[in-house]
Design a protein around this motif. Structure first.
Motif, mmCIF file in Angstrom:
data_model
loop_
_atom_site.group_PDB
_atom_site.id
_atom_site.type_symbol
_atom_site.label_atom_id
_atom_site.label_comp_id
_atom_site.label_asym_id
_atom_site.label_seq_id
_atom_site.Cartn_x
_atom_site.Cartn_y
_atom_site.Cartn_z
ATOM 1 N N HIS A 151 7.519 51.642 -6.030
ATOM 2 C CA HIS A 151 6.217 51.798 -5.367
ATOM 3 C C HIS A 151 5.116 52.037 -6.401
ATOM 4 O O HIS A 151 4.023 51.481 -6.296
ATOM 5 N N ILE A 152 5.431 52.850 -7.411
ATOM 6 C CA ILE A 152 4.475 53.090 -8.497
ATOM 7 C C ILE A 152 4.316 51.832 -9.329
ATOM 8 O O ILE A 152 3.199 51.434 -9.672
ATOM 9 N N GLN A 153 5.415 51.176 -9.640
ATOM 10 C CA GLN A 153 5.364 49.947 -10.428
ATOM 11 C C GLN A 153 4.509 48.888 -9.729
ATOM 12 O O GLN A 153 3.680 48.233 -10.357
ATOM 13 N N GLN A 154 4.663 48.754 -8.425
ATOM 14 C CA GLN A 154 3.881 47.785 -7.662
ATOM 15 C C GLN A 154 2.398 48.157 -7.691
ATOM 16 O O GLN A 154 1.533 47.280 -7.832
ATOM 17 N N HIS A 155 2.096 49.455 -7.572
ATOM 18 C CA HIS A 155 0.706 49.925 -7.609
ATOM 19 C C HIS A 155 0.054 49.568 -8.950
ATOM 20 O O HIS A 155 -1.067 49.052 -8.982
ATOM 21 N N ILE A 156 0.753 49.811 -10.041
ATOM 22 C CA ILE A 156 0.201 49.556 -11.380
ATOM 23 C C ILE A 156 0.053 48.058 -11.633
ATOM 24 O O ILE A 156 -0.978 47.610 -12.130
ATOM 25 N N THR A 157 1.073 47.281 -11.295
ATOM 26 C CA THR A 157 1.011 45.847 -11.590
ATOM 27 C C THR A 157 -0.008 45.118 -10.710
ATOM 28 O O THR A 157 -0.435 44.020 -11.060
ATOM 29 N N ALA A 158 -0.400 45.715 -9.596
ATOM 30 C CA ALA A 158 -1.428 45.102 -8.743
ATOM 31 C C ALA A 158 -2.826 45.210 -9.360
ATOM 32 O O ALA A 158 -3.738 44.498 -8.954
ATOM 33 N N LEU A 159 -2.975 46.084 -10.350
ATOM 34 C CA LEU A 159 -4.281 46.231 -11.007
ATOM 35 C C LEU A 159 -4.455 45.131 -12.045
ATOM 36 O O LEU A 159 -3.553 44.879 -12.846
ATOM 37 N N PRO A 160 -5.609 44.477 -12.067
ATOM 38 C CA PRO A 160 -5.836 43.446 -13.083
ATOM 39 C C PRO A 160 -5.867 44.049 -14.486
ATOM 40 O O PRO A 160 -6.234 45.209 -14.671
ATOM 41 N N GLN A 161 -5.488 43.268 -15.489
ATOM 42 C CA GLN A 161 -5.455 43.738 -16.877
ATOM 43 C C GLN A 161 -6.805 44.310 -17.297
ATOM 44 O O GLN A 161 -6.871 45.298 -18.017
ATOM 45 N N GLU A 162 -7.896 43.702 -16.826
ATOM 46 C CA GLU A 162 -9.232 44.190 -17.185
ATOM 47 C C GLU A 162 -9.439 45.624 -16.704
ATOM 48 O O GLU A 162 -10.166 46.396 -17.326
ATOM 49 N N GLU A 163 -8.810 45.990 -15.588
ATOM 50 C CA GLU A 163 -8.979 47.346 -15.055
ATOM 51 C C GLU A 163 -8.284 48.370 -15.940
ATOM 52 O O GLU A 163 -8.793 49.469 -16.144
ATOM 53 N N HIS A 164 -7.130 48.031 -16.501
ATOM 54 C CA HIS A 164 -6.452 48.927 -17.442
ATOM 55 C C HIS A 164 -7.354 49.165 -18.654
ATOM 56 O O HIS A 164 -7.485 50.298 -19.121
ATOM 57 N N LEU A 165 -7.959 48.095 -19.162
ATOM 58 C CA LEU A 165 -8.854 48.217 -20.317
ATOM 59 C C LEU A 165 -10.091 49.044 -19.968
ATOM 60 O O LEU A 165 -10.543 49.868 -20.764
ATOM 61 N N ARG A 166 -10.630 48.835 -18.782
ATOM 62 C CA ARG A 166 -11.793 49.610 -18.334
ATOM 63 C C ARG A 166 -11.455 51.095 -18.278
ATOM 64 O O ARG A 166 -12.210 51.936 -18.769
ATOM 65 N N LEU A 167 -10.302 51.416 -17.685
ATOM 66 C CA LEU A 167 -9.904 52.815 -17.588
ATOM 67 C C LEU A 167 -9.731 53.431 -18.967
ATOM 68 O O LEU A 167 -10.225 54.538 -19.223
ATOM 69 N N LYS A 168 -9.034 52.735 -19.860
ATOM 70 C CA LYS A 168 -8.829 53.246 -21.221
ATOM 71 C C LYS A 168 -10.150 53.591 -21.887
ATOM 72 O O LYS A 168 -10.275 54.597 -22.574
ATOM 73 N N ALA A 169 -11.157 52.751 -21.674
ATOM 74 C CA ALA A 169 -12.465 52.970 -22.294
ATOM 75 C C ALA A 169 -13.180 54.188 -21.703
ATOM 76 O O ALA A 169 -14.025 54.789 -22.368
ATOM 77 N N LEU A 170 -12.847 54.564 -20.479
ATOM 78 C CA LEU A 170 -13.507 55.696 -19.828
ATOM 79 C C LEU A 170 -12.964 57.050 -20.265
ATOM 80 O O LEU A 170 -13.676 58.049 -20.235
ATOM 81 N N GLY A 171 -11.685 57.109 -20.636
ATOM 82 C CA GLY A 171 -11.071 58.384 -21.011
ATOM 83 C C GLY A 171 -11.799 59.018 -22.183
ATOM 84 O O GLY A 171 -12.070 58.366 -23.177
ATOM 85 N N ASP A 172 -12.138 60.325 -22.038
ATOM 86 C CA ASP A 172 -12.884 60.975 -23.115
ATOM 87 C C ASP A 172 -12.400 62.385 -23.458
ATOM 88 O O ASP A 172 -13.033 63.093 -24.221
#
Length: 164
Positions: free
Chosen positions: A30-51
């Motif tokens: 269920h977690i794997q499906q949740h993560i893989t449903a996110l587009p690659q650009e969203e992972h990059l966007r999130l990484k850039a937000l972490g501070d």
């Protein structure tokens, strides 16, 4: 167990949340499906937000059953940690985390098995032998290093604690 105790000021966890069942061993589909449903650009966007620490893309479990009953529902958030004053976009979920103490457990080896073994050992070995107890708050996993196929990883498990 490779453990450190740290104090953290209040912060916020932001990302994409879903309600999923708790599964103790192996990959939670269920977690794997949740993560893989996110587009690659969203992972990059999130990484850039972490501070703030913990750094990187985080695996957050909140609203856990206090007994950790397998199959019980929890809130899983795939996201990052930000300071309390960081603006949060409307399309992201947020979990407010108050100032507090954290026990941080480092693990390395086959993934997710070594992480799950350390998590279980906190309850059976670490907490009974140390002057700390769990306090309300999310459990956070940050992956520090991993192989390309994610078969092995070095992780930190952050658990909120208070003096026993």
């Amino acid at each position: 167990m490779d453990t450190r105790i740290i104090e953290r000021p209040a912060f916020r966890l932001i990302g994409h949340a879903a309600r999923v069942p708790l599964i103790h061993q192996g990959i939670n589909p269920h977690i794997q499906q949740h993560i893989t449903a996110l587009p690659q650009e969203e992972h990059l966007r999130l990484k850039a937000l972490g501070d703030v620490e913990p750094e990187g893309l985080l695996q957050v479990c909140d609203d856990l059953d206090p007994d950790g009953t397998e199959g019980s529902e929890l809130t899983y958030l795939h996201g990052v940690a930000v300071s309390r004053d960081t603006p949060v976009a409307d399309d992201l979920d947020a979990i407010e985390v108050p100032t507090g103490t954290w026990a941080v457990f480092r693990t390395a080896g086959p993934y997710p098995q070594s992480l799950q073994q350390v998590w279980a050992a906190t309850a059976t070995e670490w907490f009974p032998a140390n002057p700390w107890r769990s306090r309300p708050g999310p459990a956070i996993v940050t992956v520090l290093e991993r192989t390309d196929d994610f078969s092995t990883a070095t992780c930190e498990l952050w658990l909120p604690v208070e003096p026993a």
